[in-house]
Design a protein around this motif. Structure first.
Motif, PDB file in Angstrom:
ATOM      1  N   TRP A  18       5.246   5.639  12.912  1.00 46.29           N
ATOM      2  CA  TRP A  18       3.948   5.102  12.511  1.00 46.29           C
ATOM      3  C   TRP A  18       3.802   3.685  13.080  1.00 46.29           C
ATOM      4  CZ3 TRP A  18       0.800   8.291   9.656  1.00 46.29           C
ATOM      5  CH2 TRP A  18      -0.396   7.751   9.191  1.00 46.29           C
ATOM      6  N   PRO A  19       2.602   3.310  13.553  1.00 47.61           N
ATOM      7  CA  PRO A  19       2.445   1.966  14.123  1.00 47.61           C
ATOM      8  C   PRO A  19       2.577   0.895  13.052  1.00 47.61           C
ATOM      9  CG  PRO A  19       0.315   3.045  13.938  1.00 47.61           C
ATOM     10  CD  PRO A  19       1.355   4.094  13.618  1.00 47.61           C
ATOM     11  N   ALA A  42      -4.006  -5.603   7.060  1.00 46.99           N
ATOM     12  CA  ALA A  42      -3.808  -4.288   7.668  1.00 46.99           C
ATOM     13  C   ALA A  42      -2.607  -3.572   7.065  1.00 46.99           C
ATOM     14  CB  ALA A  42      -3.610  -4.435   9.175  1.00 46.99           C
ATOM     15  N   ALA A  43      -1.641  -4.321   6.496  1.00 50.38           N
ATOM     16  CA  ALA A  43      -0.460  -3.687   5.904  1.00 50.38           C
ATOM     17  C   ALA A  43      -0.846  -2.821   4.715  1.00 50.38           C
ATOM     18  CB  ALA A  43       0.551  -4.754   5.492  1.00 50.38           C
ATOM     19  N   GLY A  97       0.794  -1.220   0.000  1.00 46.12           N
ATOM     20  CA  GLY A  97       0.000   0.000   0.000  1.00 46.12           C
ATOM     21  C   GLY A  97       0.827   1.271   0.000  1.00 46.12           C
ATOM     22  N   ILE A  98       2.131   1.179  -0.218  1.00 42.53           N
ATOM     23  CA  ILE A  98       3.046   2.325  -0.152  1.00 42.53           C
ATOM     24  C   ILE A  98       3.375   2.786  -1.563  1.00 42.53           C
ATOM     25  CG2 ILE A  98       5.308   3.110   0.649  1.00 42.53           C
ATOM     26  CD1 ILE A  98       5.233   0.937   2.757  1.00 42.53           C
ATOM     27  N   HIS A 141      10.340  -1.769   4.700  1.00 41.79           N
ATOM     28  CA  HIS A 141       9.075  -1.058   4.902  1.00 41.79           C
ATOM     29  C   HIS A 141       8.723  -0.951   6.383  1.00 41.79           C
ATOM     30  CE1 HIS A 141       7.662  -5.237   4.901  1.00 41.79           C
ATOM     31  NE2 HIS A 141       6.594  -4.816   5.537  1.00 41.79           N
ATOM     32  N   ASP A 142       9.077  -1.966   7.189  1.00 46.92           N
ATOM     33  CA  ASP A 142       8.841  -1.844   8.632  1.00 46.92           C
ATOM     34  C   ASP A 142       9.706  -0.743   9.239  1.00 46.92           C
ATOM     35  OD1 ASP A 142       6.918  -3.771   8.637  1.00 46.92           O
ATOM     36  OD2 ASP A 142       8.221  -5.383   9.360  1.00 46.92           O
ATOM     37  N   ALA A 143      10.972  -0.668   8.818  1.00 45.55           N
ATOM     38  CA  ALA A 143      11.843   0.407   9.303  1.00 45.55           C
ATOM     39  C   ALA A 143      11.345   1.774   8.850  1.00 45.55           C
ATOM     40  CB  ALA A 143      13.277   0.174   8.808  1.00 45.55           C
ATOM     41  N   LEU A 144      10.680   1.818   7.690  1.00 42.88           N
ATOM     42  CA  LEU A 144      10.104   3.085   7.218  1.00 42.88           C
ATOM     43  C   LEU A 144       9.010   3.559   8.165  1.00 42.88           C
ATOM     44  CD1 LEU A 144       9.857   5.228   4.955  1.00 42.88           C
ATOM     45  CD2 LEU A 144       8.249   3.692   3.824  1.00 42.88           C
ATOM     46  N   TYR A 145       8.138   2.652   8.589  1.00 44.74           N
ATOM     47  CA  TYR A 145       7.097   3.023   9.552  1.00 44.74           C
ATOM     48  C   TYR A 145       7.704   3.472  10.879  1.00 44.74           C
ATOM     49  CZ  TYR A 145       3.696   0.789   6.437  1.00 44.74           C
ATOM     50  OH  TYR A 145       2.913   0.459   5.366  1.00 44.74           O
ATOM     51  N   GLU A 146       8.694   2.730  11.353  1.00 44.89           N
ATOM     52  CA  GLU A 146       9.304   3.073  12.641  1.00 44.89           C
ATOM     53  C   GLU A 146      10.016   4.418  12.580  1.00 44.89           C
ATOM     54  OE1 GLU A 146      11.821  -0.194  13.511  1.00 44.89           O
ATOM     55  OE2 GLU A 146      10.189  -1.565  14.058  1.00 44.89           O
TER      56      GLU A 146
END
Length: 383
Positions: free
Chosen positions: A326-327, A334-335, A220-221, A317-322
């Motif tokens: 962002w949760p 949900a991703a 979704g990014i 992408h997880d590091a991008l949220y962190e």
């Protein structure tokens, strides 16, 4: 597509590139072709025009090592200046080759764009029909060649071998050919966007659009919006791979520009008097062949670069949220929703941004250095 300017240069957003070899080839071709036209003669050296300036340069070349060094420095300066101009035009050339800057209306270019799009749609439908063949063996145990012919290849039906009978060499060869056609069709479909409304008239544009669609469908990014933040999260190995890919894309784009400029200059020089048209024509034809080869190579390098970008987004992408506070999403469903909201949050053009109402979890409690620690005997008793 804003992803071209954000992704085509990648982390190596440097337009001050080294002097390209195409600059030296371009200057050498121009000098050799113009030599009969600007060559010093008794009549031309007497006038006050371009030929007189060439005569002055010829006299300077006979002045000794210092004069030759000055001419060499002048040639390097000219090559460097032209290389910087061509390097600055590399990204606009990629945007043009991607089809994002082609006019949608007009009497000359727009019909060609629509024709190219219709051809892409036909090719996609044919590749989809061929890729849906269930591998080298069809659902009924055939060799899959009938399905391949149904996608656009005519031929007589293939006899199906009886159960338990090993295939003949001819049947095995046909089965291998069918498997190769299916694999090739799936590789080509990988470079085309899933939705027809995202189709572009060129191969390079479809490669970027397909990568963007895969990343959006998985996470979704929007990669072009999240790229400036992702650049700060890459480790040295990932950054090196991305720089290599982007440098290869830009290098081939620059060489393509040099080849096109060489063809155009050769065609213009061939109309001058005292210039032999045959050498200029030969160089122009050779430049066209080299330009076509560079265009194919540019498409291959763009395909490899988009794969590298997609892998980088998948890994970080997880590091991008962190990094953005962002949760993290809880599952794959949900991703995609979280990625769409995060993309809207990063969008600096659209004014409708989502309201961020999440709460960050408290950090884990760390033991105080002043608190008493259990003795080894107490730890053994507790065990």
């Amino acid at each position: 597509m804003g992803a071209i300017s954000a992704l085509a240069s990648g982390p190596a957003k440097r337009w001050t590139a080294l002097i390209s070899g195409g600059a030296y080839a371009f200057l050498a071709v121009v000098v050799l072709l113009l030599r009969p036209w600007v060559g010093p003669t008794a009549e031309s050296c007497a006038g006050d025009d371009l030929h007189a300036a060439v005569c002055d340069l010829a006299d300077l070349a006979d002045g000794g090592p210092l004069a030759l060094t000055a001419l060499g420095v002048l040639a390097v300066v000219v090559a460097t200046g032209l290389s910087l101009v061509v390097a600055a035009l590399a990204v606009p050339l990629l945007q043009l080759l991607a089809g994002t800057s082609l006019p949608a209306h007009g009497a000359l270019v727009a019909p060609l764009v629509r024709l190219a799009l219709r051809r892409r749609y036909v090719v996609k439908r044919r590749l989809t029909a061929l890729a849906e063949t269930e591998g080298p063996e069809g659902p009924d145990g055939s060799d899959g060649s009938d399905g391949a012919r149904g996608a656009g290849e005519a031929g007589p039906p293939t006899a199906r071998p009886a159960a338990g009978v090993p295939p003949t060499p001819l049947a095995a060869a046909r089965r291998a050919q069918a498997a190769t056609r299916v694999a090739r069709a799936r590789r080509r479909l990988h470079r085309l966007p899933v939705h027809d409304d995202l189709m572009l008239p060129t191969r390079i544009g479809n490669s970027f659009a397909a990568m963007n669609g895969r990343v959006r469908g998985r996470h979704g990014i929007d990669p072009s919006l999240g790229w400036p933040l992702l650049e700060q999260l890459f480790d040295d190995a990932a950054r090196h791979r991305l720089e290599q890919g982007s440098d290869q894309v830009l290098s081939r784009a620059r060489n393509l520009l040099w080849a096109v400029l060489t063809v155009l200059v050769c065609l213009a020089i061939s109309f001058l008097d005292r210039v032999h048209g045959l050498p200029a024509g030969i160089v122009a034809v050779a430049g066209c062949v080299i330009a076509l080869l560079l265009l194919v190579g540019l498409g291959d390098s763009v395909d490899a670069y988009t794969d590298t970008v997609e892998a980088a987004v998948l890994r970080h992408h997880d590091a991008l949220y962190e990094a953005a506070g962002w949760p993290l999403p809880a599952d794959t469903e949900a991703a995609r929703r979280t990625g769409a909201e995060f993309t809207a949050y990063l969008n600096r053009v659209d004014g409708a941004r989502p309201e961020v109402t999440f709460e960050r979890p408290p950090p884990p409690a760390e033991p105080s250095p002043l608190s008493p620690r259990p003795s080894p005997r107490q730890e053994g008793t507790a065990q």
